[in-house]
Design an enzyme around this catalytic site. Structure first.
Site, PDB file in Angstrom:
ATOM      1  N   ARG A 134    -103.742  17.415 -35.730  1.00 56.54           N
ATOM      2  CA  ARG A 134    -103.039  17.696 -34.403  1.00 56.54           C
ATOM      3  C   ARG A 134    -103.956  18.519 -34.286  1.00 56.54           C
ATOM      4  O   ARG A 134    -104.426  19.134 -35.013  1.00 56.54           O
ATOM      5  CB  ARG A 134    -101.618  18.071 -34.416  1.00 56.54           C
ATOM      6  CG  ARG A 134    -100.885  16.817 -34.334  1.00 56.54           C
ATOM      7  CD  ARG A 134     -99.513  17.829 -33.802  1.00 56.54           C
ATOM      8  NE  ARG A 134     -98.996  18.394 -34.775  1.00 56.54           N
ATOM      9  CZ  ARG A 134     -98.670  19.807 -35.098  1.00 56.54           C
ATOM     10  NH1 ARG A 134     -99.281  20.189 -34.406  1.00 56.54           N
ATOM     11  NH2 ARG A 134     -98.209  20.052 -36.613  1.00 56.54           N
TER      12      ARG A 134
ATOM     13  N   ASP B 139     -87.156  14.869 -38.975  1.00 53.18           N
ATOM     14  CA  ASP B 139     -88.249  16.050 -38.102  1.00 53.18           C
ATOM     15  C   ASP B 139     -88.068  16.364 -37.015  1.00 53.18           C
ATOM     16  O   ASP B 139     -88.519  17.347 -36.928  1.00 53.18           O
ATOM     17  CB  ASP B 139     -89.613  14.904 -38.522  1.00 53.18           C
ATOM     18  CG  ASP B 139     -90.800  16.018 -37.714  1.00 53.18           C
ATOM     19  OD1 ASP B 139     -91.494  16.907 -39.012  1.00 53.18           O
ATOM     20  OD2 ASP B 139     -91.408  16.254 -37.114  1.00 53.18           O
TER      21      ASP B 139
HETATM   22  N1  LIG Z   1     -90.920  19.949 -55.858  1.00 57.60           N
HETATM   23  C1  LIG Z   1     -91.080  18.970 -54.142  1.00 57.60           C
HETATM   24  N2  LIG Z   1     -90.570  18.942 -53.524  1.00 57.60           N
HETATM   25  C2  LIG Z   1     -90.544  18.761 -51.912  1.00 57.60           C
HETATM   26  N3  LIG Z   1     -92.446  17.583 -51.875  1.00 57.60           N
HETATM   27  C3  LIG Z   1     -93.166  17.625 -53.315  1.00 57.60           C
HETATM   28  C4  LIG Z   1     -92.899  18.156 -53.910  1.00 57.60           C
HETATM   29  N4  LIG Z   1     -94.002  18.043 -55.221  1.00 57.60           N
HETATM   30  C5  LIG Z   1     -94.466  17.179 -54.588  1.00 57.60           C
HETATM   31  N5  LIG Z   1     -94.159  17.158 -53.255  1.00 57.60           N
HETATM   32  C6  LIG Z   1     -94.579  15.787 -52.030  1.00 57.60           C
HETATM   33  O1  LIG Z   1     -95.111  16.668 -50.754  1.00 57.60           O
HETATM   34  C7  LIG Z   1     -94.951  15.791 -49.511  1.00 57.60           C
HETATM   35  C8  LIG Z   1     -94.033  16.698 -49.275  1.00 57.60           C
HETATM   36  O2  LIG Z   1     -94.833  16.183 -47.798  1.00 57.60           O
HETATM   37  P1  LIG Z   1     -92.945  15.544 -46.314  1.00 57.60           P
HETATM   38  O3  LIG Z   1     -93.118  14.885 -45.946  1.00 57.60           O
HETATM   39  O4  LIG Z   1     -91.830  15.599 -46.789  1.00 57.60           O
HETATM   40  O5  LIG Z   1     -93.761  16.936 -45.396  1.00 57.60           O
HETATM   41  P2  LIG Z   1     -92.370  17.136 -44.147  1.00 57.60           P
HETATM   42  O6  LIG Z   1     -92.174  18.769 -43.802  1.00 57.60           O
HETATM   43  O7  LIG Z   1     -92.089  16.144 -43.595  1.00 57.60           O
HETATM   44  O8  LIG Z   1     -93.727  17.271 -42.942  1.00 57.60           O
HETATM   45  P3  LIG Z   1     -94.101  16.800 -41.681  1.00 57.60           P
HETATM   46  O9  LIG Z   1     -93.515  17.908 -40.741  1.00 57.60           O
HETATM   47  O10 LIG Z   1     -95.506  17.613 -41.696  1.00 57.60           O
HETATM   48  O11 LIG Z   1     -94.347  15.781 -41.334  1.00 57.60           O
HETATM   49  C9  LIG Z   1     -94.967  14.573 -50.224  1.00 57.60           C
HETATM   50  O12 LIG Z   1     -95.897  14.588 -50.247  1.00 57.60           O
HETATM   51  C10 LIG Z   1     -94.133  14.519 -51.763  1.00 57.60           C
HETATM   52  O13 LIG Z   1     -94.596  13.654 -52.680  1.00 57.60           O
HETATM   53  O1  LIG Z   2     -96.934  16.054 -36.116  1.00 59.60           O
HETATM   54  C1  LIG Z   2     -97.693  16.137 -36.625  1.00 59.60           C
HETATM   55  O2  LIG Z   2     -98.481  15.527 -36.608  1.00 59.60           O
HETATM   56  C2  LIG Z   2     -96.995  15.777 -38.648  1.00 59.60           C
HETATM   57  C3  LIG Z   2     -95.903  16.289 -38.480  1.00 59.60           C
HETATM   58  O3  LIG Z   2     -94.828  15.956 -38.723  1.00 59.60           O
HETATM   59  C4  LIG Z   2     -96.070  17.613 -38.388  1.00 59.60           C
HETATM   60  O4  LIG Z   2     -97.410  18.602 -38.314  1.00 59.60           O
HETATM   61  O5  LIG Z   2     -95.024  18.997 -38.581  1.00 59.60           O
HETATM   62 CA   LIG Z   3     -91.939  14.165 -41.822  1.00 62.74          CA
HETATM   63 MN   LIG Z   4     -92.981  17.592 -38.345  1.00 61.67          MN
END
Ligand SMILES: Nc1ncnc2c1ncn2[C@@H]1O[C@H](COP(=O)(O)OP(=O)(O)OP(=O)(O)O)[C@@H](O)[C@H]1O
Ligand SMILES: O=C([O-])CC(=O)C(=O)O
Ligand SMILES: [Ca+2]
Ligand SMILES: [Mn+2]
Length: 664
Positions: free
Chosen positions: A182, A383
């Site tokens: 973004r 999310d």
């Molecule tokens: N101990 C851990 N706990 C959680 N995630 C981990 C850990 N170690 C490594 N990871 C990695 O960290 C990343 C967490 O990303 P995730 O997609 O869950 O993020 P998100 O909070 O959903 O972010 P977004 O809002 O951007 O979607 C994954 O790639 C996961 O494999």
């Molecule tokens: O918005 C995006 O591109 C990915 C996401 O979920 C975040 O950053 O929280």
């Molecule tokens: Ca996510």
């Molecule tokens: Mn997100």
């Protein structure tokens, strides 16, 4: 093959069978013609006829039984006409008298194009008097590909969009172009009489202002661009699984990639719901391939993402990253829902077999998707959620998982969701086998998969749940000083919610880089529209009312900061989360840490006890203490911006929150 004199057909070297193969023989019929009668003949005289047999006309949408609304008494043809008129109105220039002429179907396949055509005629009043004279743009048709299926969108993407491929598991690999994330600095929000007072403006706010006129300039730019194309994609879908607070969204875009992404990420209407869709509550114009104009007021780059809450429209210019649409709509929900006393949350949510619900807050990359996707629990969403008096509801119809270093073994449900229908952004794959290498960062570190939520086997449909029992705040602490898990008081939960801390390390291949702390209010400062304390007050009231417990979980480093320590094993984090869900962690013995004053358990089943207290894991205790104080200082500085604000009606809570930060 040769026919020999006696009417038999034989294969092989002169029919002698010298190479050992048995002879294939066909019996002679009465009329002397040999036929293979093992399959019945095809019911077509020509190739065209044969092709026409292949496709069955889609079943007319479900009969409209017992539905109330403006479309009830209409014939199917009349309904389609209204639908087209609505799309034509969306695509209309606001400065021209008529147009565009909208027609449904793919221009490359005219035989499939229904003849219905609609042309918009202006009725509204304008800022500018409309142009009546004919221009080329009003002579041209705009072909609309309306709510295509994933299969149709695959074909469009593969045929017309460079960088589109089918991977070995059936997902659609796409490229998002120059932007692979973004662009918050390029987001603009129209400041008018209403938003002036309603929204959060100024220092720390994500809402950078623009005026109504400039919005219209960009809107016109986007609409003209879209109408100049051979065809546009239109998606009509929903947000929010709570039927009382469902929002109708229309997404107009130029790429099959964008259409499939939103098909997956928004809630997909049933055919019946689509027939009765009517006028959308919110419309996105995604002209991402086309830049904005730097000569236009407020533009500071070639990218502009413009939100007009009054007009209920968003315009995207100069970025093809699909996450802008997802998160743009999330911003809209952060405005619309609190107006209805509903809290919007940048969180994941899941539910146990016994109905216990947990929320997972955290900034990008901290684990919302990874940890809410849990084979032993029902997934509500990964999310974006709403928390109303009815409980929790998912805003979206899909998930958006980070794929970097994804492994089948550690994240099986996400791995298996990467199949036909899933959009895979910016991944690298073998040119021949089309097997994806999830460790490859050649295009970007932010590789992503967008899939419909039902691709997760234990997703709960509809995606709604009761009030949460646990509120888990995730921080990926690359400084390595926050404990793997701490129990929080309500005031501490609010302190950390308002702070919204994480520290990731930028995509690096080699060399040690300093972790950079990020503070993002409500774990989503880029998306909130009101002052953070408004959301915090609502969260505090809801947690209090429903007796939810707050937790802080560090999914980041242990045993030293980034470079010397290592990331906490996902398997350990999962054990910690299991213990929170089961209620066993609430029963543990706790001790208080210095500086941050966090309650840490002495034991968690399945996790080595020595890692629960971060100091134990650092070889250099002095370095630990220095790093701890450094982080505490960063928290304190960040919170300065909030000390003058009251949280809720109660001075007591405000004072408690201020006292819940680090003390040193
Ligand atoms: N101990 C851990 N706990 C959680 N995630 C981990 C850990 N170690 C490594 N990871 C990695 O960290 C990343 C967490 O990303 P995730 O997609 O869950 O993020 P998100 O909070 O959903 O972010 P977004 O809002 O951007 O979607 C994954 O790639 C996961 O494999
Ligand atoms: O918005 C995006 O591109 C990915 C996401 O979920 C975040 O950053 O929280
Ligand atoms: Ca996510
Ligand atoms: Mn997100």
């Amino acid at each position: 093959m040769a026919a020999n004199g006696n009417g038999r057909v034989s294969i092989g070297n002169g029919g002698t069978g010298r190479n050992g193969l048995p002879k294939i023989q066909t019996e002679k019929r009465a009329n002397g013609i040999c036929i293979d009668d093992s399959t019945p003949p095809v019911n077509a005289q020509t190739i065209d006829e044969l092709h026409s047999l292949q496709k069955k006309k889609s079943a007319p949408t479900t009969p409209l039984k017992g539905i109330q609304g403006p479309f009830v008494a209409l014939s199917e043809e009349e309904r389609h006409k209204q639908q087209l008129q609505s799309i034509s109105a969306s695509l209309a220039s606001l400065t021209r008298e008529t147009g565009p002429k909208v027609v449904k179907g793919d221009p490359a396949r005219p035989s499939e194009t229904p003849r219905l055509v609609s042309q918009h005629h202006q009725q509204q009043h304008h800022l500018i008097s409309p142009t009546i004279s004919v221009s080329d743009s009003s002579l041209k048709f705009t072909h609309v590909l309306y709510n295509l299926s994933p299969a149709e969108l695959y074909e469009q993407a593969i045929q017309y969009e460079k960088g589109s491929f089918i991977t070995s598991s059936g997902a659609l690999a796409t490229l998002s172009g120059a932007k692979t994330g973004r662009s918050p600095k390029d987001k603009r929000v129209v400041r008018d009489e209403t938003t002036e007072d309603d929204l959060w403006w100024g220092k720390g706010s994500p809402n950078i202002e623009m005026d109504e006129h400039t919005f219209m300039v960009n809107r016109e730019r986007a609409v003209d661009y879209l109408n100049s194309l051979d065809k546009v994609f239109v998606n009509d879908q929903f947000l929010n699984w709570d039927p009382e607070h469902r929002i109708k969204v229309r997404i107009v875009s130029a790429r099959a990639y964008h259409s499939l992404f939103m098909h997956n990420m928004c809630i997909r209407p049933t055919p019946e719901e689509l027939e009765n869709f009517g006028t959308p509550d919110f419309t996105i114009y995604n002209a991402g391939q086309f830049p904005c104009n730097r000569y236009t007021h407020y533009m500071t780059s070639s990218t502009s993402i413009d939100l007009n809450l009054g007009r209920r429209e968003m315009v995207i210019l100069g970025t093809q990253y699909a996450g802008e649409m997802k998160k743009g709509l999330f911003s809209v929900m952060h405005y619309l829902m609190p107006k209805r006393q509903i809290l919007s949350l940048h969180s994941g949510c899941n539910m146990g077999k016994d109905g216990d619900v947990a929320l997972f807050f955290g900034l990008s990359g901290t684990g919302k998707t990874t940890l809410s996707t849990d084979h032993n629990r029902y997934l509500i969403g990964d999310d974006e959620h709403c928390w109303s008096d009815n409980g929790v509801s998912n805003i979206e119809g899909g998930c958006y998982a980070k794929c970097i270093d994804l492994s089948r073994e550690k994240e099986p449900d996400i791995w298996n969701a990467i199949k036909f229908g899933t959009v895979l952004e910016n991944v690298v794959f073998d040119e021949h086998t089309r097997e994806v290498d999830f460790s490859d960062k050649s295009v970007t570190e932010n590789t992503r998969a967008a899939y419909p939520i039902e691709y997760i086997p234990n997703a709960k449909i509809p995606c709604v749940a009761t009030h949460p029992k646990n509120v888990i705040l995730l921080a990926c602490d690359a400084f390595g000083v926050l404990p793997p898990v701490s129990k929080l008081s309500l005031a501490q939960t609010m302190y950390h919610f308002i702070s919204g801390y994480t520290a990731l390390v930028a995509g690096t291949e080699d060399g040690i880089k300093e972790p950079t702390a990020t503070f993002s209010a409500c774990f989503g400062a880029a998306f909130i529209m009101l002052h953070p304390t408004k959301y915090a007050a609502m969260l505090a009231a809801k947690m209090q009312q429903h007796g939810a417990t707050g937790w802080l979980v560090n999914t980041g480093w242990s045993g030293g900061r980034y470079g010397s320590g290592s990331r906490i094993k996902l398997a350990y984090t999962r054990k910690i989360i299991d213990a929170i869900h089961s209620g066993s962690l609430l029963e543990a013995n706790f001790k208080k840490t210095e500086v941050f004053g966090l309650e840490i358990p002495t034991e968690v089943e399945g996790v080595p006890s020595e890692i629960l207290e971060p100091m134990n894991t650092w070889a250099d205790k002095k370095a630990y203490k220095e790093t701890l104080l450094k982080l505490a200082g960063l928290f304190k500085n960040n919170f300065e911006g909030f000390v003058a604000h009251k949280i809720g009606k109660d001075d007591k809570l405000t004072d408690e929150i201020l006292a819940a930060g680090p003390i040193f």
